[in-house]
Motif scaffolding. Structure first.
Motif, mmCIF file in Angstrom:
data_model
loop_
_atom_site.group_PDB
_atom_site.id
_atom_site.type_symbol
_atom_site.label_atom_id
_atom_site.label_comp_id
_atom_site.label_asym_id
_atom_site.label_seq_id
_atom_site.Cartn_x
_atom_site.Cartn_y
_atom_site.Cartn_z
ATOM 1 N N LEU A 169 -36.247 24.067 -26.007
ATOM 2 C CA LEU A 169 -34.807 23.936 -25.881
ATOM 3 C C LEU A 169 -34.444 23.350 -24.521
ATOM 4 O O LEU A 169 -33.596 22.454 -24.421
ATOM 5 C CB LEU A 169 -34.119 25.289 -26.074
ATOM 6 C CG LEU A 169 -32.604 25.297 -25.925
ATOM 7 C CD1 LEU A 169 -31.957 24.417 -26.989
ATOM 8 C CD2 LEU A 169 -32.077 26.715 -26.007
ATOM 9 N N GLY A 170 -35.079 23.814 -23.468
ATOM 10 C CA GLY A 170 -34.833 23.278 -22.130
ATOM 11 C C GLY A 170 -35.168 21.805 -22.033
ATOM 12 O O GLY A 170 -34.424 21.019 -21.431
ATOM 13 N N LEU A 204 -41.986 29.631 -25.875
ATOM 14 C CA LEU A 204 -42.181 28.273 -26.373
ATOM 15 C C LEU A 204 -40.860 27.674 -26.841
ATOM 16 O O LEU A 204 -40.534 26.533 -26.522
ATOM 17 C CB LEU A 204 -43.193 28.276 -27.515
ATOM 18 C CG LEU A 204 -43.503 26.916 -28.150
ATOM 19 C CD1 LEU A 204 -44.102 25.964 -27.128
ATOM 20 C CD2 LEU A 204 -44.429 27.087 -29.333
ATOM 21 N N LEU A 205 -40.072 28.462 -27.572
ATOM 22 C CA LEU A 205 -38.777 27.978 -28.042
ATOM 23 C C LEU A 205 -37.832 27.681 -26.879
ATOM 24 O O LEU A 205 -37.109 26.683 -26.891
ATOM 25 C CB LEU A 205 -38.146 28.986 -28.998
ATOM 26 C CG LEU A 205 -38.799 29.111 -30.360
ATOM 27 C CD1 LEU A 205 -38.155 30.231 -31.154
ATOM 28 C CD2 LEU A 205 -38.709 27.803 -31.123
#
Length: 81
Positions: A10-11, A5-6
């Protein structure tokens, strides 16, 4: 699952704000070098200490010259592709 998820968030952030992504890239490189350096220092053997100091010196160099770091990473990724 949390890491996925992080990474996705971030993407998405980097895709929306491309120039900020260069600053994020430098921060991530420095953070990775610091963590690797501290891990090597904690390893305890002589060569681990040498590698740890090299990692930490590299992190300091990236902070001192972030533009060069971005150029080198660009060339490395281009060569890998």
């Amino acid at each position: 699952m949390t890491l996925g998820l992080l990474t996705t968030l971030l993407g998405a952030f980097l895709a929306v704000r491309p120039f900020s992504s260069l600053a994020v890239l430098v921060v991530l490189v420095v953070a990775g070098l610091v963590v690797a350096g501290l891990g090597e220092l904690a390893h305890g053997d002589r060569w681990g200490g040498v590698r740890g100091v090299v990692h930490l010196a590299s992190a300091a160099a990236v902070l001192a010259w972030p533009g060069v770091t971005v150029r080198v990473l660009t060339l490395a990724v281009a060569a890998a592709l």
